[in-house]
Design an enzyme around this catalytic site. Structure first.
Site, PDB file in Angstrom:
ATOM      1  N   LYS A  10       0.908  -1.327  -0.093  1.00  0.00           N
ATOM      2  CA  LYS A  10       0.089  -0.026   0.046  1.00  0.00           C
ATOM      3  C   LYS A  10       0.912   1.194  -0.116  1.00  0.00           C
ATOM      4  O   LYS A  10       1.915   1.215  -0.591  1.00  0.00           O
ATOM      5  CB  LYS A  10      -1.018  -0.174   1.213  1.00  0.00           C
ATOM      6  N   GLU A 162     -11.213 -10.721  -0.823  1.00  0.00           N
ATOM      7  CA  GLU A 162     -10.752  -9.961   0.221  1.00  0.00           C
ATOM      8  C   GLU A 162     -12.271  -9.534   0.933  1.00  0.00           C
ATOM      9  O   GLU A 162     -12.800  -8.534   0.359  1.00  0.00           O
ATOM     10  CB  GLU A 162     -10.015  -8.910   0.089  1.00  0.00           C
ATOM     11  N   GLY A 168      -7.194  -5.156   7.253  1.00  0.00           N
ATOM     12  CA  GLY A 168      -6.779  -4.327   8.264  1.00  0.00           C
ATOM     13  C   GLY A 168      -7.275  -4.066   9.307  1.00  0.00           C
ATOM     14  O   GLY A 168      -7.096  -3.184  10.116  1.00  0.00           O
ATOM     15  N   SER A 206      -6.434  -9.521   6.768  1.00  0.00           N
ATOM     16  CA  SER A 206      -5.726  -9.842   8.267  1.00  0.00           C
ATOM     17  C   SER A 206      -4.789 -11.472   8.219  1.00  0.00           C
ATOM     18  O   SER A 206      -5.261 -11.998   9.090  1.00  0.00           O
ATOM     19  CB  SER A 206      -6.709  -9.779   9.394  1.00  0.00           C
TER      20      SER A 206
END
Ligand code: PEP
Length: 243
Positions: A10, A162, A168, A206
């Protein structure tokens, strides 16, 4: 099929840290092996640094986004050809942060993926439901629509599932959620494209060293897309060793 272990950095890491992390991983993954392939997706400004750092190793390079046109007046964007020339083999497309903050929709994502394929990049097309959809039991409907509308009809590509609520947040989908969704995606792919069984389906959300063995052992999980934990060399390496 080799498991794909992709790290999405990212908008993190300065130039030195990016180069060092890539160099250290490339030293460890100098030789190709038949269990997994490591893919690093750094911020695009460091693509060429990371390309230099992994040169001669088995580590592959990925971009975090790509434009849908070949060239022109698109300030701030990067074309597939530029990314390829910078050393990328893969490009993430339609990550939930792009869908949310840049309002990318399925139609745009499909055209980005088609342009990437045309220019020799392998798109990693991200799909996944938001928490509200999961709570309402609409996850298959949402992901099914994303698959139907955002995948190219032909060419090599990867799908990354996802669940947005797991990105996150430290929340991971349960093993049963992952198994059920990946089986659903495999059957949706069979309706949408030829050779659906050859499309790698990654799980992301995660993923850490501690949960990677169970996730990677789930049927139809052909790899993982890792955000936060890919910034930590030991953690990311341990995830790869679980493949
Ligand atoms: C991601 O952004 O693709 C991701 C899965 O992030 P995290 O691993 O931090 O949840």
């Amino acid at each position: 099929m080799k498991k794909l272990i992709a790290g999405n950095w990212k908008m993190n890491l300065g130039r030195n840290d990016a180069g060092n992390l890539a160099r250290n991983l490339a030293e460890k993954a100098a030789q190709a092996n038949d269990k997994y392939e490591l893919i690093l997706c750094p911020p695009s400004v460091w693509l060429t640094d990371v390309a230099d750092a992994i040169k001669g190793s088995a580590v592959k390079l990925g971009a975090q986004d790509v434009h849908e046109q070949d060239k022109g007046a698109f300030t701030g964007n990067l074309s597939a050809n530029m990314l390829k020339e910078a050393g990328a083999a893969y490009a993430l497309i339609g990550h939930s942060e792009r869908r949310q903050y840049h309002r990318e929709d399925n139609v745009l994502i499909k055209s980005k993926a088609e342009n990437a394929i045309k220019n020799g990049l392998i798109p990693i097309i991200c799909v996944g439901e938001v928490e509200e959809d999961r709570n309402a039991g609409r996850q298959n409907e949402v992901v099914g629509q994303q698959i139907a509308e955002s995948l190219p009809a032909s060419g090599e590509f990867v799908v990354a599932y996802e669940p947005v609520w797991a990105i996150g947040t430290g929340k991971t989908a349960t093993p049963e959620d992952v198994r059920a969704m990946h089986a659903f995606i495999r059957s949706a792919l069979a309706k949408a494209v030829d050779r659906a069984e050859q499309v790698a389906i990654l799980y992301g959300g995660s993923v850490k060293a501690a949960n990677a063995p169970e996730i990677l052992a789930t049927p139809n999980v052909d790899g993982v897309l890792v955000g936060g934990a890919s910034l930590d060399e030991k953690e990311f390496w341990a995830i790869a060793q679980a493949a």
